[in-house]
Design a protein around this motif. Sequence first.
Motif, short mmCIF file in Angstrom:
data_model
loop_
_atom_site.label_atom_id
_atom_site.label_comp_id
_atom_site.label_asym_id
_atom_site.label_seq_id
_atom_site.Cartn_x
_atom_site.Cartn_y
_atom_site.Cartn_z
N ARG A 144 0.85 -1.19 0.00
CA ARG A 144 0.00 0.00 0.00
C ARG A 144 0.88 1.24 0.00
O ARG A 144 1.75 1.38 0.86
N TRP A 145 0.65 2.11 -0.96
CA TRP A 145 1.48 3.30 -1.10
C TRP A 145 1.52 4.09 0.22
O TRP A 145 0.51 4.28 0.88
N GLY A 146 2.73 4.54 0.57
CA GLY A 146 2.91 5.37 1.75
C GLY A 146 3.01 4.61 3.05
O GLY A 146 3.34 5.19 4.08
N GLN A 147 2.73 3.30 3.02
CA GLN A 147 2.73 2.52 4.25
C GLN A 147 3.99 1.67 4.37
O GLN A 147 4.77 1.52 3.42
N PHE A 148 4.17 1.09 5.52
CA PHE A 148 5.36 0.30 5.82
C PHE A 148 5.49 -0.92 4.90
O PHE A 148 6.59 -1.43 4.68
N SER A 149 4.36 -1.36 4.35
CA SER A 149 4.37 -2.54 3.48
C SER A 149 5.26 -2.34 2.25
O SER A 149 5.78 -3.31 1.70
N VAL A 150 5.44 -1.10 1.80
CA VAL A 150 6.32 -0.84 0.66
C VAL A 150 7.75 -1.26 1.01
O VAL A 150 8.43 -1.96 0.23
N LEU A 151 8.21 -0.86 2.19
CA LEU A 151 9.55 -1.23 2.63
C LEU A 151 9.66 -2.72 2.90
O LEU A 151 10.67 -3.35 2.56
N GLN A 152 8.64 -3.29 3.53
CA GLN A 152 8.66 -4.74 3.79
C GLN A 152 8.86 -5.52 2.50
O GLN A 152 9.67 -6.45 2.44
N ALA A 153 8.11 -5.14 1.48
CA ALA A 153 8.22 -5.82 0.19
C ALA A 153 9.58 -5.58 -0.44
O ALA A 153 10.22 -6.51 -0.95
N ASP A 154 10.05 -4.35 -0.40
CA ASP A 154 11.30 -4.01 -1.09
C ASP A 154 12.51 -4.67 -0.44
O ASP A 154 13.48 -5.00 -1.13
N ILE A 155 12.46 -4.88 0.85
CA ILE A 155 13.59 -5.48 1.55
C ILE A 155 13.60 -7.01 1.44
O ILE A 155 14.62 -7.66 1.65
N THR A 156 12.47 -7.58 1.06
CA THR A 156 12.39 -9.04 0.96
C THR A 156 13.39 -9.60 -0.06
O THR A 156 14.09 -10.59 0.22
N CYS A 157 13.47 -8.99 -1.22
CA CYS A 157 14.38 -9.52 -2.25
C CYS A 157 15.86 -9.40 -1.87
O CYS A 157 16.60 -10.39 -1.99
N PRO A 158 16.34 -8.24 -1.41
CA PRO A 158 17.75 -8.22 -1.00
C PRO A 158 18.06 -9.19 0.12
O PRO A 158 19.16 -9.76 0.18
N THR A 159 17.10 -9.42 1.01
CA THR A 159 17.28 -10.42 2.06
C THR A 159 17.49 -11.80 1.45
O THR A 159 18.42 -12.54 1.82
N ASP A 160 16.63 -12.16 0.51
CA ASP A 160 16.75 -13.46 -0.15
C ASP A 160 18.03 -13.55 -0.98
O ASP A 160 18.68 -14.61 -1.03
N LEU A 161 18.40 -12.46 -1.63
CA LEU A 161 19.56 -12.48 -2.52
C LEU A 161 20.88 -12.64 -1.75
O LEU A 161 21.87 -13.11 -2.32
N LEU A 162 20.89 -12.27 -0.48
CA LEU A 162 22.12 -12.43 0.30
C LEU A 162 22.51 -13.89 0.49
O LEU A 162 23.64 -14.19 0.87
N ARG A 163 21.59 -14.80 0.24
CA ARG A 163 21.92 -16.23 0.31
C ARG A 163 22.84 -16.64 -0.85
O ARG A 163 23.47 -17.69 -0.81
N ILE A 164 22.88 -15.81 -1.87
CA ILE A 164 23.76 -16.05 -3.03
C ILE A 164 25.03 -15.24 -2.82
O ILE A 164 24.98 -14.04 -2.54
N LYS A 165 26.18 -15.86 -2.97
CA LYS A 165 27.41 -15.26 -2.46
C LYS A 165 28.21 -14.41 -3.44
O LYS A 165 29.08 -13.66 -3.02
N ASP A 166 27.96 -14.47 -4.75
CA ASP A 166 28.93 -13.87 -5.65
C ASP A 166 28.52 -12.57 -6.33
O ASP A 166 29.31 -11.99 -7.08
N TRP A 167 27.31 -12.07 -6.13
CA TRP A 167 26.95 -10.82 -6.79
C TRP A 167 27.59 -9.62 -6.09
O TRP A 167 27.90 -9.67 -4.90
N LYS A 168 27.76 -8.53 -6.84
CA LYS A 168 28.54 -7.38 -6.36
C LYS A 168 27.69 -6.16 -6.01
O LYS A 168 27.99 -5.45 -5.05
N TYR A 169 26.68 -5.87 -6.83
CA TYR A 169 25.85 -4.68 -6.63
C TYR A 169 24.38 -5.04 -6.80
O TYR A 169 24.04 -5.97 -7.54
N PHE A 170 23.54 -4.26 -6.13
CA PHE A 170 22.09 -4.52 -6.12
C PHE A 170 21.33 -3.32 -6.69
O PHE A 170 21.65 -2.17 -6.39
N PHE A 171 20.30 -3.61 -7.49
CA PHE A 171 19.37 -2.60 -8.02
C PHE A 171 17.96 -2.99 -7.59
O PHE A 171 17.54 -4.13 -7.80
N ASN A 172 17.21 -2.06 -6.99
CA ASN A 172 15.79 -2.35 -6.76
C ASN A 172 14.98 -1.76 -7.92
O ASN A 172 15.29 -0.69 -8.44
N LEU A 173 13.96 -2.49 -8.33
CA LEU A 173 13.21 -2.15 -9.53
C LEU A 173 11.71 -2.28 -9.28
O LEU A 173 11.28 -2.95 -8.34
#
Length: 407
Positions: A144-173
């Motif tokens: 929901r725009w303006g609410q904490f759920s935007v951050l919750q959703a956006d942080i989910t992918c970088p959290t999951d991606l940290l399980r992969i060890k070799d990437w160098k930079y992250f882009f949120n899209l």
Amino acid sequence: MSAGNIFEKMRNYRPPYCKDIIEGNSSAIENARQFMKSNPREKINDSNYIQFIESYGCDTFRRIRGYRSHPTSEEEREFPLAFGMLIYTDLEQVERFLRAIYMPQNYYCIHIDKKAKNLTRTAITKISSCFPNVFLSSKSYDVRWGQFSVLQADITCPTDLLRIKDWKYFFNLAGQEFPLMSNRQLVRMVKAYSGANDNIIVKASDMFQSWKARTQYVFKWKGKEFWPRQTNRRKSAAPHGIRVRRGELHLIASRKFIEYIIRKKEAKDFLNWLRDTNIPDESFYSTLTARQAAICVPGAYNESDEAKPITSHTRWKHWTDYKGSPKCHGKIVRLICIPGIEDLSRIIKDNTKPIINKLYINFEYLTFDCLEDYVRGLQNEANSISFQFNDTYFKQLNHVKYRNTEC
């Protein structure tokens, strides 16, 4: 028309007038407008994706849609990138965005909004199953725009991606975006960043009182209200001596920065503190990429942004409410220009931004088609001997020159 016929027809399609449109030729722009009136956009719907993959399999899907099977250069192979994408609707646009940025050495995490249709969820699940480096996020939120759920959703992918060890930079899209650079250009750009992070930081002296109030008071939402209610209850100071700043959600960040915001207590406490603020996604990344005296954040800005302002390069984004803002030839949605074909020349001439926000596949569709064709050309040039990229420009940006290298 069967799914197989639709995809075969799309495979052979090349949009007309693109070269002249990009050069700003007024006759070509008018001819393109007449073409779009006479030739409605042919769509790929969610069920087409499901039917095609079930009927023909993943190998055929990847081949007929033109996904790359090898890195275009050794440089890219040795510098994998990670992408997190928030999507809700417009699956065809999402799939074509994924195709435009796809490289087999990179990693792609997709968060599907809980509000998405079941058919959309099934289709994107089918698509992601065709790639070893594309996956759906471990959690899904009702964003929901303006609410904490935007951050919750956006942080989910970088959290999951940290399980992969070799990437160098992250882009949120987000799903209604599109690249303006080839993958090799992206690699050169973030190599020039050399550990710096890129996010808009609004100067404190430019902060309106209404912006400051977003994190000075407790806000509450009732049901599915779009706008929150500001209570009379003042917020306590942010934890760990953190000085709250404002910016935007768009982020390009080093792996070390992502590790910090996901794993460090200071960042997790600050994230939790933002839960009852207004539009917290415009405070989280910008605060942690700004200079902070009390905490040490990898790659954060290490200077006063009052004395040395930051110019973010995360997005090409045309806000129409600024004095001197150029004319939007497309349409305006919530103060942002949704570009039309007449805007393409200006977008491409500004070759310092890697991603455009926003782009609508259903509005003046040759805008999307021609930009897609342009980026395809950039990808094809990426492995040529003549490939060049001016990384000096990026090395001289303030947030790069004055990045924190102490932690």
